[in-house]
Design an enzyme around this catalytic site. Structure first.
Site, PDB file in Angstrom:
ATOM      1  N   GLY A  89       5.619  -3.520  -0.683  1.00  0.00           N
ATOM      2  CA  GLY A  89       5.158  -2.296  -0.023  1.00  0.00           C
ATOM      3  C   GLY A  89       3.764  -2.433   0.543  1.00  0.00           C
ATOM      4  O   GLY A  89       3.088  -3.453   0.371  1.00  0.00           O
ATOM      5  N   ARG A  92      -2.227  -2.084   0.885  1.00  0.00           N
ATOM      6  CA  ARG A  92      -3.575  -1.738   1.365  1.00  0.00           C
ATOM      7  C   ARG A  92      -3.540  -1.257   2.810  1.00  0.00           C
ATOM      8  O   ARG A  92      -4.572  -1.205   3.479  1.00  0.00           O
ATOM      9  CB  ARG A  92      -4.497  -2.943   1.252  1.00  0.00           C
ATOM     10  CG  ARG A  92      -3.976  -4.172   1.973  1.00  0.00           C
ATOM     11  CD  ARG A  92      -4.914  -5.327   1.844  1.00  0.00           C
ATOM     12  NE  ARG A  92      -4.305  -6.549   2.335  1.00  0.00           N
ATOM     13  CZ  ARG A  92      -4.942  -7.693   2.480  1.00  0.00           C
ATOM     14  NH1 ARG A  92      -6.216  -7.754   2.184  1.00  0.00           N
ATOM     15  NH2 ARG A  92      -4.325  -8.760   2.918  1.00  0.00           N
ATOM     16  N   LYS A 111      -5.540  -1.163   7.901  1.00  0.00           N
ATOM     17  CA  LYS A 111      -5.369  -2.212   6.887  1.00  0.00           C
ATOM     18  C   LYS A 111      -6.689  -2.392   6.143  1.00  0.00           C
ATOM     19  O   LYS A 111      -7.696  -2.758   6.746  1.00  0.00           O
ATOM     20  CB  LYS A 111      -4.946  -3.526   7.545  1.00  0.00           C
ATOM     21  CG  LYS A 111      -4.686  -4.644   6.541  1.00  0.00           C
ATOM     22  CD  LYS A 111      -4.160  -5.883   7.235  1.00  0.00           C
ATOM     23  CE  LYS A 111      -3.879  -7.002   6.247  1.00  0.00           C
ATOM     24  NZ  LYS A 111      -3.372  -8.222   6.921  1.00  0.00           N
ATOM     25  N   ASP A 123      -7.078  -4.064  -5.263  1.00  0.00           N
ATOM     26  CA  ASP A 123      -8.057  -3.031  -4.910  1.00  0.00           C
ATOM     27  C   ASP A 123      -7.727  -2.289  -3.618  1.00  0.00           C
ATOM     28  O   ASP A 123      -8.390  -1.314  -3.275  1.00  0.00           O
ATOM     29  CB  ASP A 123      -9.462  -3.631  -4.825  1.00  0.00           C
ATOM     30  CG  ASP A 123      -9.569  -4.777  -3.824  1.00  0.00           C
ATOM     31  OD1 ASP A 123      -8.743  -4.842  -2.890  1.00  0.00           O
ATOM     32  OD2 ASP A 123     -10.481  -5.608  -3.980  1.00  0.00           O
ATOM     33  N   GLY A 124      -6.715  -2.754  -2.895  1.00  0.00           N
ATOM     34  CA  GLY A 124      -6.339  -2.064  -1.664  1.00  0.00           C
ATOM     35  C   GLY A 124      -7.271  -2.285  -0.498  1.00  0.00           C
ATOM     36  O   GLY A 124      -7.124  -1.661   0.557  1.00  0.00           O
ATOM     37  N   ARG A 174      -4.474  -1.485  13.134  1.00  0.00           N
ATOM     38  CA  ARG A 174      -3.352  -2.192  13.739  1.00  0.00           C
ATOM     39  C   ARG A 174      -2.470  -1.207  14.505  1.00  0.00           C
ATOM     40  O   ARG A 174      -2.300  -0.059  14.091  1.00  0.00           O
ATOM     41  CB  ARG A 174      -2.527  -2.904  12.671  1.00  0.00           C
ATOM     42  CG  ARG A 174      -3.372  -3.767  11.755  1.00  0.00           C
ATOM     43  CD  ARG A 174      -2.544  -4.792  11.017  1.00  0.00           C
ATOM     44  NE  ARG A 174      -1.640  -4.218  10.040  1.00  0.00           N
ATOM     45  CZ  ARG A 174      -0.926  -4.965   9.182  1.00  0.00           C
ATOM     46  NH1 ARG A 174      -1.019  -6.281   9.220  1.00  0.00           N
ATOM     47  NH2 ARG A 174      -0.125  -4.403   8.302  1.00  0.00           N
ATOM     48  N   ARG A 181       9.998  -3.970   8.690  1.00  0.00           N
ATOM     49  CA  ARG A 181      10.142  -5.370   8.299  1.00  0.00           C
ATOM     50  C   ARG A 181      11.545  -5.645   7.754  1.00  0.00           C
ATOM     51  O   ARG A 181      12.250  -4.728   7.321  1.00  0.00           O
ATOM     52  CB  ARG A 181       9.121  -5.703   7.196  1.00  0.00           C
ATOM     53  CG  ARG A 181       7.683  -5.357   7.548  1.00  0.00           C
ATOM     54  CD  ARG A 181       6.863  -5.027   6.297  1.00  0.00           C
ATOM     55  NE  ARG A 181       5.518  -4.577   6.659  1.00  0.00           N
ATOM     56  CZ  ARG A 181       4.453  -5.376   6.735  1.00  0.00           C
ATOM     57  NH1 ARG A 181       4.578  -6.664   6.448  1.00  0.00           N
ATOM     58  NH2 ARG A 181       3.289  -4.897   7.085  1.00  0.00           N
ATOM     59  N   ASP A 250       9.076 -10.230   3.915  1.00  0.00           N
ATOM     60  CA  ASP A 250       8.345  -8.977   4.070  1.00  0.00           C
ATOM     61  C   ASP A 250       7.302  -9.065   5.176  1.00  0.00           C
ATOM     62  O   ASP A 250       6.688  -8.051   5.522  1.00  0.00           O
ATOM     63  CB  ASP A 250       7.679  -8.568   2.757  1.00  0.00           C
ATOM     64  CG  ASP A 250       6.764  -9.648   2.200  1.00  0.00           C
ATOM     65  OD1 ASP A 250       7.279 -10.694   1.787  1.00  0.00           O
ATOM     66  OD2 ASP A 250       5.533  -9.443   2.175  1.00  0.00           O
TER      67      ASP A 250
END
Length: 486
Positions: A89, A92, A111, A123-124, A174, A181, A250
């Site tokens: 998933g 981040r 992102k 930590d994302g 982005r 995906r 992915d």
């Protein structure tokens, strides 16, 4: 009419799907954000009204949100380095808007915007180093004519982030019609939720493959279309010497886009077995493995559709991959060689050349650019001949190549050179160029980043002001390595 934040023409498409496909999660504010790169050309194409992007900074940093659009992290699974990894998933990345643009509906994704339910104890965040690489390469690939997600902006922050060492955080914006995906389909198939697989397939067909809706078997037509796009995409990678580095399922786009710029690399010296990802110890994603890995990943996607299309239809769709790849690769190499028509025996001409380049680890980008300087008759330019160690072997190849040019009617040197220079780039994002821009940005100097971005936006031009970007890599570049750490 041009739009600015928060006046965006929202057009929810992914957000209109049921909540089992995503989680609503707010971004984590980023302290001290500064906009260090803004893609004015892309902003204009999307109908966004801003020349420098400054007014967007809080939104692009994840410090402000659209009240009319929930921030979403999507759930997917996938195979990583050939092993089933289970649930993954957006760990981040956050989908923060879907907007109606002159280019169609596009998603804006941040992102590095903080932790999500899929962060897996991470930590994302994204670090400045990898964010610069993604920003530059997204736009470099677009300028090369290779399907890709795009990069609208890059925001930096002094917030410390720990990877192998302490680094600083960044957020890259982005842009793509969709970030769907292969792994989205795998997630629900492996959980025996085939109704969700069908819902995703219907959604993809309605939004991106409308021609499949009229087919007798729309899901078969969808798989067939994705096979074709994927084969053509990887052929384009091979032609330009691009290595993705982490072709997990992915990281494969259902739209045939180059997705997730992590440990990528453009080859300097040609090596068919080149591995650009330091974390890829077994070379699964080496340059010469990319075509077959593309097919392997498509098998994983086909598996998710088997209950609805059957084994025979899946095999028939997958069996087209090799032919599509070879046909498109041959077309791209025909252009790189300056030929008007491709003949079956040109594979032998190409194979002999690649053997010579492999033996010398000849610089891939420089060779093709300099090949355009070879006249149909007369002396071989020293700058070209010196790129190959086996001079006698290269002389023999040149003789065969010249004979082929004569048969092809491509002996007008100036006209052929113009055609070749239009497809063989002078500037690509070499690792050392990215590294120089990164080191400068880490010192607070963002001008090298912007200058490099300007050059990469014009990869085929003869631009004297960017001549330093076209030189052979320095010796220290051999010590650079990239990994999955970002």
């Amino acid at each position: 009419m041009k739009h600015t934040f928060p006046d965006l023409p929202l057009a929810p498409r992914f957000a209109a799907l049921p909540e089992r496909f995503y989680s609503q999660v707010p971004s984590t504010p980023l302290p001290g954000p500064s906009l260090i790169a803004w893609n004015t050309a892309l902003a204009d194409a999307l109908g966004l009204d801003s020349q420098d992007g400054g007014e967007w900074t809080d939104f692009l940093a994840g410090n402000a949100a659209l009240t009319e659009y929930p921030q979403l992290a999507s759930v997917y699974s996938g195979h990583q380095f050939g092993v089933w990894a289970g649930q993954l998933g957006d760990g981040r990345a956050l989908l923060v808007a879907e907007i109606d643009t002159p280019l169609g509906i596009h998603e804006l994704q941040l992102k590095g915007a903080g932790q999500t339910p899929y962060s897996r104890r991470a930590d994302g965040r994204a670090v400045l180093r990898s964010s610069i690489r993604e920003y530059l390469c997204s736009e470099a690939m677009h300028a090369l004519g290779i399907p890709t997600t795009r990069a609208l902006a890059l925001v930096a922050s002094p917030q410390p982030v720990w990877r192998e060492t302490k680094e600083t955080a960044a957020v890259v914006t982005r842009v793509a019609p969709s970030f769907l995906r292969f792994g989205h389909f795998e997630h629900f198939h492996h959980r025996d939720q085939q109704d969700a697989v069908r819902q995703l397939a219907d959604w993809a067909i309605a939004g991106f493959y409308p021609e499949c809706a009229a087919a007798g078997q729309p899901y078969v037509a969808l798989l067939d279309a994705v096979v074709e796009r994927t084969a053509r995409l990887i052929a384009a990678w091979q032609a330009v010497g691009f290595c993705h580095g982490v072709m997990n399922t992915d990281n494969m786009s259902l739209l045939g886009l180059t997705l997730d710029y992590g440990p990528f690399g453009f080859m300097d010296g040609f090596d068919a077995g080149h591995v650009c990802n330091h974390s890829d110890e077994r070379g699964r994603y080496a340059y010469d493995q990319q075509p077959q890995i593309g097919l392997w990943n498509l098998h994983c996607l086909a598996q998710t559709l088997l209950p609805d299309i059957g084994r025979d239809a899946a095999i028939a769709a997958l069996s087209r991959y090799q032919d599509v790849f070879e046909q498109h690769y041959a077309e791209l190499l025909r252009q790189k060689l300056g030929l008007r028509q491709w003949r079956e025996d040109d594979w032998e001409l190409l194979g002999t050349l690649l053997t010579l380049l492999q033996a010398a680890h000849t610089d891939w980008t420089l060779f093709w650019r300099r090949l355009a300087t070879l006249p149909a008759t007369g002396a071989v330019p020293a700058a070209l001949r010196d790129l190959v160690l086996d001079r006698d072997g290269f002389d023999a190849w040149v003789a065969a190549y010249r004979a082929r040019l004569a048969d092809d009617g491509s002996t007008d040197d100036a006209e052929r050179a113009a055609r070749m220079n239009a497809v063989n780039p002078k500037y690509v994002l070499r690792n050392h160029l990215a590294e120089e821009a990164i080191r400068a940005a880490q010192r607070g100097d963002h001008q090298p980043l912007r200058r490099l971005a300007d050059a990469l936006a014009r990869p085929f031009d003869e631009a004297p002001e960017f001549e330093d970007f076209a030189a052979l890599p320095p010796d220290w570049a051999r010590q650079l390595s990239v990994s999955c750490s970002s």
